[in-house]
Design a protein around this motif. Structure first.
Motif, PDB file in Angstrom:
ATOM      1  N   ARG A 144       0.835  -1.209   0.000  1.00  0.00           N
ATOM      2  CA  ARG A 144       0.000   0.000   0.000  1.00  0.00           C
ATOM      3  C   ARG A 144       0.864   1.252   0.000  1.00  0.00           C
ATOM      4  NH1 ARG A 144      -2.761  -2.871   3.896  1.00  0.00           N
ATOM      5  NH2 ARG A 144      -1.931  -1.517   5.541  1.00  0.00           N
ATOM      6  N   HIS A 145       1.950   1.205   0.770  1.00  0.00           N
ATOM      7  CA  HIS A 145       2.885   2.334   0.802  1.00  0.00           C
ATOM      8  C   HIS A 145       3.494   2.573  -0.584  1.00  0.00           C
ATOM      9  CE1 HIS A 145       3.562   4.755   4.148  1.00  0.00           C
ATOM     10  NE2 HIS A 145       4.677   4.268   4.620  1.00  0.00           N
ATOM     11  N   TYR A 146       3.865   1.502  -1.254  1.00  0.00           N
ATOM     12  CA  TYR A 146       4.416   1.603  -2.611  1.00  0.00           C
ATOM     13  C   TYR A 146       3.408   2.271  -3.535  1.00  0.00           C
ATOM     14  CZ  TYR A 146       5.792   0.245  -7.311  1.00  0.00           C
ATOM     15  OH  TYR A 146       6.119   0.261  -8.650  1.00  0.00           O
ATOM     16  N   ASN A 147       2.167   1.802  -3.490  1.00  0.00           N
ATOM     17  CA  ASN A 147       1.129   2.368  -4.352  1.00  0.00           C
ATOM     18  C   ASN A 147       0.894   3.841  -4.035  1.00  0.00           C
ATOM     19  OD1 ASN A 147       0.822  -0.121  -5.545  1.00  0.00           O
ATOM     20  ND2 ASN A 147      -0.944  -0.691  -4.299  1.00  0.00           N
ATOM     21  N   PHE A 148       0.919   4.174  -2.754  1.00  0.00           N
ATOM     22  CA  PHE A 148       0.714   5.553  -2.335  1.00  0.00           C
ATOM     23  C   PHE A 148       1.865   6.444  -2.815  1.00  0.00           C
ATOM     24  CE2 PHE A 148       0.985   8.937   0.949  1.00  0.00           C
ATOM     25  CZ  PHE A 148      -0.254   9.530   0.716  1.00  0.00           C
ATOM     26  N   ARG A 149       3.087   5.974  -2.641  1.00  0.00           N
ATOM     27  CA  ARG A 149       4.259   6.753  -3.074  1.00  0.00           C
ATOM     28  C   ARG A 149       4.270   6.965  -4.586  1.00  0.00           C
ATOM     29  NH1 ARG A 149       7.228   3.242   0.520  1.00  0.00           N
ATOM     30  NH2 ARG A 149       7.877   2.085  -1.308  1.00  0.00           N
ATOM     31  N   HIS A 150       3.753   5.992  -5.321  1.00  0.00           N
ATOM     32  CA  HIS A 150       3.747   6.090  -6.776  1.00  0.00           C
ATOM     33  C   HIS A 150       2.436   6.662  -7.312  1.00  0.00           C
ATOM     34  CE1 HIS A 150       7.154   3.413  -6.091  1.00  0.00           C
ATOM     35  NE2 HIS A 150       7.610   3.911  -7.219  1.00  0.00           N
ATOM     36  N   ASP A 151       1.537   7.040  -6.393  1.00  0.00           N
ATOM     37  CA  ASP A 151       0.266   7.683  -6.755  1.00  0.00           C
ATOM     38  C   ASP A 151      -0.528   6.863  -7.766  1.00  0.00           C
ATOM     39  OD1 ASP A 151      -1.680   9.608  -6.474  1.00  0.00           O
ATOM     40  OD2 ASP A 151      -0.880  10.846  -8.093  1.00  0.00           O
ATOM     41  N   ILE A 152      -0.631   5.571  -7.486  1.00  0.00           N
ATOM     42  CA  ILE A 152      -1.391   4.675  -8.359  1.00  0.00           C
ATOM     43  C   ILE A 152      -2.319   3.836  -7.490  1.00  0.00           C
ATOM     44  CG2 ILE A 152       0.252   4.554 -10.266  1.00  0.00           C
ATOM     45  CD1 ILE A 152       1.413   2.048  -9.039  1.00  0.00           C
ATOM     46  N   GLY A 153      -3.340   3.302  -8.103  1.00  0.00           N
ATOM     47  CA  GLY A 153      -4.307   2.519  -7.361  1.00  0.00           C
ATOM     48  C   GLY A 153      -3.864   1.104  -7.091  1.00  0.00           C
ATOM     49  N   LYS A 154      -2.960   0.604  -7.914  1.00  0.00           N
ATOM     50  CA  LYS A 154      -2.452  -0.746  -7.689  1.00  0.00           C
ATOM     51  C   LYS A 154      -1.017  -0.805  -8.177  1.00  0.00           C
ATOM     52  CE  LYS A 154      -4.092  -2.748 -11.998  1.00  0.00           C
ATOM     53  NZ  LYS A 154      -4.722  -3.883 -12.602  1.00  0.00           N
TER      54      LYS A 154
END
Length: 129
Positions: free
Chosen positions: A79-89
């Motif tokens: 989830r942190h990865y997705n948040f940092r990359h501003d993507i849903g998945k």
């Protein structure tokens, strides 16, 4: 009888080398690698989980701390990865091995400082949570 013998566990030497190599590959600091290695040695069940994952690419979830398993921490990192990359998945280029090292490191930090890490793990991660 003389006690001049030193017994080495080659599996632990191989695990140490694997952690060292992966941390260099992913450009983690020496402090990250040292914390990861010493934490695994201090928690034999977590060490076993790490070895099992490296051999099978699967988690067992056998080690828990404060109600969190390695599954929880892996998905927290995802989830942190997705948040940092501003993507849903996560995209196909998401490096799951890097995330799993971060998850094991987070578990070690959780065992050493439960209050701080439980708060981080329970904090909302944006509007999608």
């Amino acid at each position: 009888m003389a006690q001049d013998y030193i017994i080495f566990d080659s599996r632990k030497m191989a695990a140490f080398q694997l952690i060292t190599d992966l941390c260099k590959e992913y450009q983690f600091t020496d402090d990250f690698a040292n914390t990861l290695w010493s934490g695994l040695l201090e928690n034999p069940l977590l060490y076993d989980e790490f070895i099992y994952f490296m051999q099978t690419k699967e988690l067992t979830g056998a080690f828990t701390c404060q109600g969190f398993s390695m599954f929880d921490l892996y998905f927290y990192q995802l989830r942190h990865y997705n948040f940092r990359h501003d993507i849903g998945k996560n995209r196909p280029d998401c490096d799951k091995d890097r995330l799993i090292l971060e998850a094991f490191h987070t578990m070690i930090c959780l065992t050493k400082d439960p209050a701080t890490y439980v708060a981080k793990l329970r904090a909302e991660q944006g509007m999608d949570s």
